[in-house]
Design a protein around this motif. Structure first.
Motif, PDB file in Angstrom:
ATOM      1  N   UNK A 161      -9.133  10.929   9.150  1.00  0.00           N
ATOM      2  CA  UNK A 161      -9.152   9.605   8.527  1.00  0.00           C
ATOM      3  C   UNK A 161      -8.599   9.719   7.119  1.00  0.00           C
ATOM      4  N   UNK A 162      -7.594   8.902   6.830  1.00  0.00           N
ATOM      5  CA  UNK A 162      -6.897   9.022   5.552  1.00  0.00           C
ATOM      6  C   UNK A 162      -6.289   7.677   5.196  1.00  0.00           C
ATOM      7  N   UNK A 163      -6.431   7.259   3.956  1.00  0.00           N
ATOM      8  CA  UNK A 163      -5.752   6.042   3.483  1.00  0.00           C
ATOM      9  C   UNK A 163      -5.282   6.317   2.064  1.00  0.00           C
ATOM     10  N   UNK A 164      -3.983   6.390   1.863  1.00  0.00           N
ATOM     11  CA  UNK A 164      -3.467   6.742   0.532  1.00  0.00           C
ATOM     12  C   UNK A 164      -2.066   6.184   0.344  1.00  0.00           C
ATOM     13  N   UNK A 165      -1.625   6.144  -0.915  1.00  0.00           N
ATOM     14  CA  UNK A 165      -0.297   5.615  -1.231  1.00  0.00           C
ATOM     15  C   UNK A 165       0.733   6.733  -1.139  1.00  0.00           C
ATOM     16  N   UNK A 166       1.955   6.405  -0.707  1.00  0.00           N
ATOM     17  CA  UNK A 166       3.022   7.405  -0.756  1.00  0.00           C
ATOM     18  C   UNK A 166       3.972   7.091  -1.924  1.00  0.00           C
ATOM     19  N   UNK A 167       5.090   7.806  -1.971  1.00  0.00           N
ATOM     20  CA  UNK A 167       5.975   7.668  -3.144  1.00  0.00           C
ATOM     21  C   UNK A 167       6.578   6.272  -3.283  1.00  0.00           C
ATOM     22  N   UNK A 168       6.818   5.613  -2.144  1.00  0.00           N
ATOM     23  CA  UNK A 168       7.538   4.328  -2.217  1.00  0.00           C
ATOM     24  C   UNK A 168       6.596   3.129  -2.244  1.00  0.00           C
ATOM     25  N   UNK A 169       5.300   3.357  -2.569  1.00  0.00           N
ATOM     26  CA  UNK A 169       4.334   2.262  -2.514  1.00  0.00           C
ATOM     27  C   UNK A 169       4.553   1.237  -3.627  1.00  0.00           C
ATOM     28  N   UNK A 170       4.649  -0.035  -3.255  1.00  0.00           N
ATOM     29  CA  UNK A 170       4.682  -1.163  -4.193  1.00  0.00           C
ATOM     30  C   UNK A 170       5.681  -0.963  -5.339  1.00  0.00           C
ATOM     31  N   UNK A 171       6.932  -0.683  -4.974  1.00  0.00           N
ATOM     32  CA  UNK A 171       7.960  -0.479  -6.009  1.00  0.00           C
ATOM     33  C   UNK A 171       8.187  -1.727  -6.845  1.00  0.00           C
ATOM     34  N   UNK A 172       7.944  -2.907  -6.240  1.00  0.00           N
ATOM     35  CA  UNK A 172       8.223  -4.158  -6.959  1.00  0.00           C
ATOM     36  C   UNK A 172       7.069  -4.559  -7.868  1.00  0.00           C
ATOM     37  N   UNK A 173       6.000  -3.725  -7.931  1.00  0.00           N
ATOM     38  CA  UNK A 173       4.851  -3.989  -8.807  1.00  0.00           C
ATOM     39  C   UNK A 173       4.230  -5.358  -8.535  1.00  0.00           C
ATOM     40  N   UNK A 174       4.025  -5.658  -7.258  1.00  0.00           N
ATOM     41  CA  UNK A 174       3.432  -6.951  -6.893  1.00  0.00           C
ATOM     42  C   UNK A 174       1.949  -6.973  -7.266  1.00  0.00           C
ATOM     43  N   UNK A 175       1.443  -8.180  -7.510  1.00  0.00           N
ATOM     44  CA  UNK A 175       0.022  -8.322  -7.777  1.00  0.00           C
ATOM     45  C   UNK A 175      -0.465  -9.564  -7.018  1.00  0.00           C
ATOM     46  N   UNK A 176      -1.597  -9.538  -6.313  1.00  0.00           N
ATOM     47  CA  UNK A 176      -2.481  -8.374  -6.120  1.00  0.00           C
ATOM     48  C   UNK A 176      -1.806  -7.274  -5.289  1.00  0.00           C
ATOM     49  N   UNK A 177      -2.373  -6.061  -5.345  1.00  0.00           N
ATOM     50  CA  UNK A 177      -1.759  -4.934  -4.653  1.00  0.00           C
ATOM     51  C   UNK A 177      -1.677  -5.206  -3.154  1.00  0.00           C
ATOM     52  N   UNK A 178      -0.515  -4.921  -2.521  1.00  0.00           N
ATOM     53  CA  UNK A 178      -0.344  -5.255  -1.102  1.00  0.00           C
ATOM     54  C   UNK A 178      -1.094  -4.326  -0.142  1.00  0.00           C
ATOM     55  N   UNK A 179      -1.429  -3.076  -0.585  1.00  0.00           N
ATOM     56  CA  UNK A 179      -2.065  -2.084   0.282  1.00  0.00           C
ATOM     57  C   UNK A 179      -1.307  -1.954   1.617  1.00  0.00           C
ATOM     58  N   UNK A 180      -1.997  -2.191   2.777  1.00  0.00           N
ATOM     59  CA  UNK A 180      -1.335  -1.970   4.077  1.00  0.00           C
ATOM     60  C   UNK A 180      -0.117  -2.859   4.294  1.00  0.00           C
ATOM     61  N   UNK A 181      -0.023  -3.967   3.541  1.00  0.00           N
ATOM     62  CA  UNK A 181       1.086  -4.905   3.771  1.00  0.00           C
ATOM     63  C   UNK A 181       2.284  -4.598   2.876  1.00  0.00           C
ATOM     64  N   UNK A 182       2.343  -3.394   2.306  1.00  0.00           N
ATOM     65  CA  UNK A 182       3.473  -3.014   1.446  1.00  0.00           C
ATOM     66  C   UNK A 182       4.790  -3.154   2.220  1.00  0.00           C
ATOM     67  N   UNK A 183       5.771  -3.831   1.600  1.00  0.00           N
ATOM     68  CA  UNK A 183       7.041  -4.114   2.284  1.00  0.00           C
ATOM     69  C   UNK A 183       7.811  -2.837   2.616  1.00  0.00           C
ATOM     70  N   UNK A 184       7.649  -1.797   1.794  1.00  0.00           N
ATOM     71  CA  UNK A 184       8.395  -0.555   2.013  1.00  0.00           C
ATOM     72  C   UNK A 184       7.602   0.443   2.856  1.00  0.00           C
ATOM     73  N   UNK A 185       6.564  -0.038   3.564  1.00  0.00           N
ATOM     74  CA  UNK A 185       5.747   0.845   4.383  1.00  0.00           C
ATOM     75  C   UNK A 185       5.182   1.984   3.528  1.00  0.00           C
ATOM     76  N   UNK A 186       4.667   1.617   2.363  1.00  0.00           N
ATOM     77  CA  UNK A 186       4.295   2.619   1.369  1.00  0.00           C
ATOM     78  C   UNK A 186       2.822   2.976   1.337  1.00  0.00           C
ATOM     79  N   UNK A 187       2.023   2.421   2.261  1.00  0.00           N
ATOM     80  CA  UNK A 187       0.589   2.736   2.260  1.00  0.00           C
ATOM     81  C   UNK A 187       0.263   3.410   3.582  1.00  0.00           C
ATOM     82  N   UNK A 188      -0.120   4.686   3.527  1.00  0.00           N
ATOM     83  CA  UNK A 188      -0.304   5.474   4.746  1.00  0.00           C
ATOM     84  C   UNK A 188      -1.755   5.413   5.191  1.00  0.00           C
ATOM     85  N   UNK A 189      -1.967   5.040   6.455  1.00  0.00           N
ATOM     86  CA  UNK A 189      -3.326   4.981   6.999  1.00  0.00           C
ATOM     87  C   UNK A 189      -3.384   5.765   8.308  1.00  0.00           C
TER      88      UNK A 189
END
Length: 459
Positions: A161-189
């Motif tokens: 079980x793991x949930x963490x950000x990768x290098x390409x997470x939320x490059x556009x600095x969106x707020x609130x944080x997108x987490x799993x819905x990151x457009x660049x597939x940047x949140x690994x679960x």
């Protein structure tokens, strides 16, 4: 003398930390070279460009047992310095995993089964997961290969079980944080060893992190589990890259017409601003910054303008490059290189510096005899407007070698200084031992610490 499965000690000079000598199990092969898994390059700081290493063969059964339990690679996946994983995937492995775990990768049954055979050397029992797409053709996703890699069958006890950000997470600095819905597939679960979302890159598979995949496997399961997954990943990704091909050619760094036009526009604007500053300085109308002379003010302003030119030229690259561009893939998954390297190849090499300043005067009142005396224009002080693709002019080339030479001298001097410093430190501490009462004492039995490291933890 040496048989398959013998315990051997492997070492690479300079031995700067305890992972510079580790115990491996030998496998006797042809040719006169040492070979080992590339995941173990980092602790040895080794590469395959002619490095020489030493092999020692423990002779007694006691020595073998001690080597495996104290020096074995499985016991040293983590560095005692800060508790980070040091034996982890590098270079090709990261690129392969990145390409396979992207959103747009779908595999037919034969492709999926072939990858499963690759990762297990075709001699493990594997249970296929249900396909992600059923009609019109059964298709599996690339992410499902990593589920097999972690847990080939239901008899395997690994539950990750793991949930963490990768290098390409939320490059556009969106707020609130997108987490799993990151457009660049940047949140690994990962949920119960199922890869739910997120693309795998250096932040997940690489070393130097405490919430990477291997760190979590090591913490929640065992050293053997982490090492087995690393071995499977190495086999899978290198064979995958051999299948699909991954190479870099001159067309990967060819600037488009739009990029060239944008670059010349940025250059012209930047040079114009530099000329205005220089004119103001020569007319005596340049206001000095607090605590600086007018000359220092001019230098710092020009430096700011020139670094902005390079950054802006690099930004155009980002928008113009195709997402399958090989250098861009390597930089974005953390395998090798950075975005600066790409923009230097395609757009603009930028300002060369010696000792933190622009290129100093080597001749009377000028850097080279190709320029006017007391000239402060960017070209005369080491600004390289060309890219490596377009090629450097003779003066630019000379300035570039000046900057490069400084780096080489710096490295050589640092190595000598740190080497001598390390030696003095070792000489001072070489007689410290941990006694049977848990205290640390020197050769004269003088007390240094009541408990080793004040916590008694084994490094």
């Amino acid at each position: 003398h040496l048989c398959d499965g013998d315990v051997v000690l492997f070492n690479r000079q300079p031995s700067l930390h305890k992972m510079s000598i580790m115990a491996h199990r030998a496998r006797v092969m042809g040719e006169r070279t040492f070979r080992f898994n590339e995941c173990v390059c980092a602790p040895y700081n080794a590469d395959f460009d002619g490095d020489e290493m030493n092999l020692h063969l423990p002779q007694t059964e006691e020595a073998r047992a001690e080597s495996l339990l104290l020096l074995g690679v499985h016991q040293n996946l983590v560095t005692p310095r800060n508790g980070e994983v040091v034996v982890a995937a590098t270079q090709d492995f990261l690129t392969g995993a990145y390409l396979l775990s992207r959103k747009n990768v779908f595999l037919t049954r034969d492709q999926f089964c072939r990858l499963c055979a690759y990762l297990s050397d075709a001699n493990e029992h594997i249970e296929l997961p249900p396909p992600a797409i059923l009609k019109p053709v059964e298709m599996w996703t690339g992410k499902q290969v990593f589920e097999i890699l972690l847990r080939p069958s239901s008899s395997c006890p690994i539950c990750l079980n793991l949930a963490t950000k990768n290098k390409s997470y939320n490059n556009k600095r969106e707020s609130p944080e997108p987490l799993e819905w990151c457009a660049d597939d940047g949140f690994v679960v990962f949920r119960n060893s199922t890869h739910v979302c997120g693309v795998l890159d250096k932040a997940i598979l690489g070393g130097g992190s405490k919430n990477s995949l291997f760190a979590v496997l090591l913490r929640d399961h065992s050293k053997a589990a982490a090492a087995a997954c690393m071995g499977r990943l190495a086999k899978l990704t290198s064979r995958l890259l051999a299948d699909v091909g991954f190479s870099i050619g001159i067309e990967d760094v060819m600037p488009t017409a739009k990029l060239t036009a944008g670059k010349s526009r940025i250059m012209e604007n930047g040079y114009q601003k530099c000329r205005e500053r220089i004119d103001a300085f020569e007319n005596g109308t340049l206001p000095p910054s607090p605590g600086c002379t007018t000359e220092q003010t001019l230098e710092s302003e020009i430096n700011g303008l020139l670094s902005k030119i390079r950054d802006d030229a690099g930004e155009i690259c980002k928008t113009e490059l195709h997402f399958l561009n090989a250098p861009l893939t390597m930089a974005s998954c953390g395998a090798k290189g950075s975005f600066i390297n790409i923009s230097q190849m395609i757009a603009c090499v930028g300002q060369q510096s010696v000792g933190g300043q622009r290129i100093p005067n080597g001749f009377i009142q000028r850097s080279l005899p190709h320029f006017a005396r007391q000239s402060r224009v960017p070209d005369a002080k080491g600004f390289v407007a060309n890219s490596f693709y377009t090629g450097l002019s003779p003066t630019e080339f000379f300035f570039h070698t000046m900057g490069g030479r400084e780096g080489l001298v710096d490295t050589a001097v640092k190595t000598a200084e740190t080497g001598y410093m390390q030696r003095r430190l070792m000489k001072a501490l070489e007689d410290l031992t941990v006694q049977y009462d848990g205290s640390v004492r020197n050769s004269e039995s003088n007390l240094v610490q009541f408990r080793y490291g004040d916590d008694g933890l084994d490094p």
